[in-house]
Write an enzyme that holds these catalytic residues in place. Structure first.
Site, PDB file in Angstrom:
ATOM      1  NE  ARG A  60      46.587  41.748  45.708  1.00  0.00           N
ATOM      2  CZ  ARG A  60      46.930  41.945  46.974  1.00  0.00           C
ATOM      3  NH1 ARG A  60      48.062  41.440  47.456  1.00  0.00           N
ATOM      4  NH2 ARG A  60      46.155  42.638  47.786  1.00  0.00           N
ATOM      5  CG  ASP A 100      47.916  48.107  47.980  1.00  0.00           C
ATOM      6  OD1 ASP A 100      46.976  47.340  48.281  1.00  0.00           O
ATOM      7  OD2 ASP A 100      48.715  47.865  47.049  1.00  0.00           O
ATOM      8  NE  ARG A 113      42.283  46.617  51.072  1.00  0.00           N
ATOM      9  CZ  ARG A 113      42.270  45.691  50.122  1.00  0.00           C
ATOM     10  NH1 ARG A 113      43.398  45.276  49.576  1.00  0.00           N
ATOM     11  NH2 ARG A 113      41.117  45.177  49.717  1.00  0.00           N
ATOM     12  CG  HIS A 171      48.102  45.417  44.111  1.00  0.00           C
ATOM     13  ND1 HIS A 171      47.670  45.999  45.269  1.00  0.00           N
ATOM     14  CD2 HIS A 171      47.081  44.610  43.704  1.00  0.00           C
ATOM     15  CE1 HIS A 171      46.455  45.560  45.549  1.00  0.00           C
ATOM     16  NE2 HIS A 171      46.080  44.711  44.621  1.00  0.00           N
TER      17      HIS A 171
HETATM   18  P1  NAI Z   1      34.522  38.508  40.016  1.00  0.00           P
HETATM   19  O1  NAI Z   1      34.694  37.058  39.764  1.00  0.00           O
HETATM   20  O2  NAI Z   1      33.456  38.948  40.956  1.00  0.00           O
HETATM   21  O3  NAI Z   1      34.285  39.274  38.637  1.00  0.00           O
HETATM   22  C1  NAI Z   1      35.044  39.036  37.495  1.00  0.00           C
HETATM   23  C2  NAI Z   1      34.107  39.064  36.305  1.00  0.00           C
HETATM   24  O4  NAI Z   1      34.877  38.982  35.109  1.00  0.00           O
HETATM   25  C3  NAI Z   1      33.107  37.895  36.271  1.00  0.00           C
HETATM   26  O5  NAI Z   1      31.774  38.381  36.311  1.00  0.00           O
HETATM   27  C4  NAI Z   1      33.437  37.183  34.969  1.00  0.00           C
HETATM   28  O6  NAI Z   1      32.277  36.626  34.310  1.00  0.00           O
HETATM   29  C5  NAI Z   1      34.087  38.300  34.159  1.00  0.00           C
HETATM   30  N1  NAI Z   1      34.899  37.825  33.049  1.00  0.00           N
HETATM   31  C6  NAI Z   1      35.764  36.788  33.017  1.00  0.00           C
HETATM   32  N2  NAI Z   1      36.324  36.683  31.798  1.00  0.00           N
HETATM   33  C7  NAI Z   1      35.829  37.688  31.047  1.00  0.00           C
HETATM   34  C8  NAI Z   1      36.027  38.118  29.703  1.00  0.00           C
HETATM   35  N3  NAI Z   1      36.871  37.489  28.894  1.00  0.00           N
HETATM   36  N4  NAI Z   1      35.338  39.189  29.270  1.00  0.00           N
HETATM   37  C9  NAI Z   1      34.458  39.845  30.082  1.00  0.00           C
HETATM   38  N5  NAI Z   1      34.238  39.474  31.357  1.00  0.00           N
HETATM   39  C10 NAI Z   1      34.902  38.417  31.833  1.00  0.00           C
HETATM   40  O7  NAI Z   1      35.949  39.050  40.496  1.00  0.00           O
HETATM   41  P2  NAI Z   1      36.271  40.438  41.250  1.00  0.00           P
HETATM   42  O8  NAI Z   1      36.253  40.223  42.701  1.00  0.00           O
HETATM   43  O9  NAI Z   1      35.437  41.503  40.646  1.00  0.00           O
HETATM   44  O10 NAI Z   1      37.809  40.652  40.843  1.00  0.00           O
HETATM   45  C11 NAI Z   1      38.147  40.925  39.499  1.00  0.00           C
HETATM   46  C12 NAI Z   1      39.661  40.988  39.334  1.00  0.00           C
HETATM   47  O11 NAI Z   1      40.162  42.137  40.014  1.00  0.00           O
HETATM   48  C13 NAI Z   1      40.413  39.789  39.939  1.00  0.00           C
HETATM   49  O12 NAI Z   1      41.488  39.434  39.110  1.00  0.00           O
HETATM   50  C14 NAI Z   1      40.914  40.325  41.268  1.00  0.00           C
HETATM   51  O13 NAI Z   1      42.038  39.626  41.738  1.00  0.00           O
HETATM   52  C15 NAI Z   1      41.236  41.739  40.867  1.00  0.00           C
HETATM   53  N6  NAI Z   1      41.313  42.701  41.965  1.00  0.00           N
HETATM   54  C16 NAI Z   1      42.288  43.641  41.881  1.00  0.00           C
HETATM   55  C17 NAI Z   1      42.421  44.620  42.832  1.00  0.00           C
HETATM   56  C18 NAI Z   1      43.497  45.653  42.691  1.00  0.00           C
HETATM   57  O14 NAI Z   1      43.726  46.418  43.631  1.00  0.00           O
HETATM   58  N7  NAI Z   1      44.168  45.747  41.555  1.00  0.00           N
HETATM   59  C19 NAI Z   1      41.511  44.665  43.999  1.00  0.00           C
HETATM   60  C20 NAI Z   1      40.488  43.651  43.985  1.00  0.00           C
HETATM   61  C21 NAI Z   1      40.398  42.698  42.982  1.00  0.00           C
END
Ligand code: NAI
Length: 308
Positions: free
Chosen positions: A88, A148, A151, A175
């Protein structure tokens, strides 16, 4: 209750869907930088309303923050997710710029908002929002521990051969695969310690499986997971929106709690209408304290690479 979700990708859309299905918010605004994407996801979700019986109004916008005005809660999922084999922490270069920009735009239109940070590396992104905005600390919350812990409970139920609703357990700390601290000592089945049913080796296996929970899914899916992350975010949003005063481990800014300072990291907090209502200090064993301290050192190292 108006909720904004920035990033209409896998996690953002899943979170919007769960919020809608639970039907506690009047409005959800999805926002994404990809032209038409948030509008499309919002329309698709709205066309599930009559099937899933919700009245929440979901709208989408391509980066028009005026549409998010007067949001009570905003979730930041914008950024890139990890691919198989990535940590991450490797996402920091791109995601820090995005999170900083997005949080300042949200606050411009919703000065009283409560922000939930999801983008990774989440603890560092949460710290970044604390450092670069004027929001009070109770209104900036990082989501990681709720996922977490879910899970952890899945793995506990599997080991105990018990229904998930019978088990309880919590994960604190950073995390990250190495940094999270599943509290196996306190895990329970129907309020009886899990250690009464499982050997130390089996409990350690539960802990290890929990720590690589995200990586396991990334390996299977080719990208990071979305159902459980979306559900975890929606649970936090609901706890705040409905003033549930419920305890979740969340990344919170610490000022002396757990002997930690100037860091956002996962600890149990009570969530209610003011965001973080209280940071709960549970009695940790010496081994758990050491793990939390080591986890905090790793988060601080990543924080040290931030450029404000
Ligand atoms: P994804 O790629 O499916 O979605 C991210 C979206 O953000 C994309 O549609 C993209 O166009 C948009 N985006 C990028 N820059 C932007 C901006 N400046 N303004 C508005 N939208 C913008 O990715 P996903 O799978 O949804 O993951 C998103 C984030 O969440 C990642 O960083 C991932 O690592 C994190 N994550 C965190 C978790 C946690 O427990 N904290 C769990 C799962 C994912």
């Amino acid at each position: 209750m108006k909720v904004t979700v920035v990033g209409a990708g896998a996690v953002g859309a899943s979170c919007a869907e769960y919020i809608a299905i639970k039907d506690f918010a009047s409005e959800v605004v999805l926002l994404d930088i990809k032209e038409g994407y948030a509008e499309g996801k919002a329309m698709d979700l709205m066309q599930t309303a009559s099937l899933n019986h919700f009245d929440t109004k979901i709208t989408g916008s391509t980066s028009d923050y005026s549409k998010t005005a007067n949001s009570d809660i905003a979730v930041i999922t914008s950024g890139i997710p990890r691919k198989p084999g990535m940590t991450r922490e490797e996402l920091i270069g791109i995601n820090a710029g995005i999170v900083k920009d997005v949080s300042s735009n949200i606050i411009k239109h919703s000065p009283n908002v409560i922000i939930i940070v999801v983008s990774n590396p989440m603890d560092t992104m949460t710290y970044l929002v604390h450092k670069t905005t004027d929001l009070p600390k109770n209104r900036i919350i990082g989501m990681g521990g709720a996922l977490d812990s879910a899970r952890f409970k899945y793995r506990l139920a599997e080991a105990l051969e018990a229904p998930i609703s019978d088990v309880d357990g919590m994960v604190i700390g950073g995390h990250s695969d190495k940094g999270m601290v599943p509290l196996t000592r306190l895990a329970t089945r129907n309020s009886v310690l899990a250690s009464e049913f499982l050997s130390e080796d089996r409990l350690n296996q539960v802990m290890e499986d929990t720590k690589v929970g995200g990586a396991t899914l990334t390996g299977l899916l080719g990208t990071s997971a979305w159902y459980a992350p979306g559900a975890a975010v929606s649970a936090l949003v609901q706890a705040i929106a409905c003033d549930q005063q419920k305890m979740f481990p969340c990344s919170a800014l610490l000022e002396g709690e757990y002997n930690l300072n100037d860091i956002a990291i996962g600890v149990p907090v009570i969530l209610g209408r003011n965001g973080i209502e209280k940071i709960v200090e549970i009695d940790l064993s010496d081994a758990e304290k050491t793990k939390l301290t080591e986890s905090a050192e790793a988060v601080k190292k990543t924080n040290g690479t931030l450029e404000f």
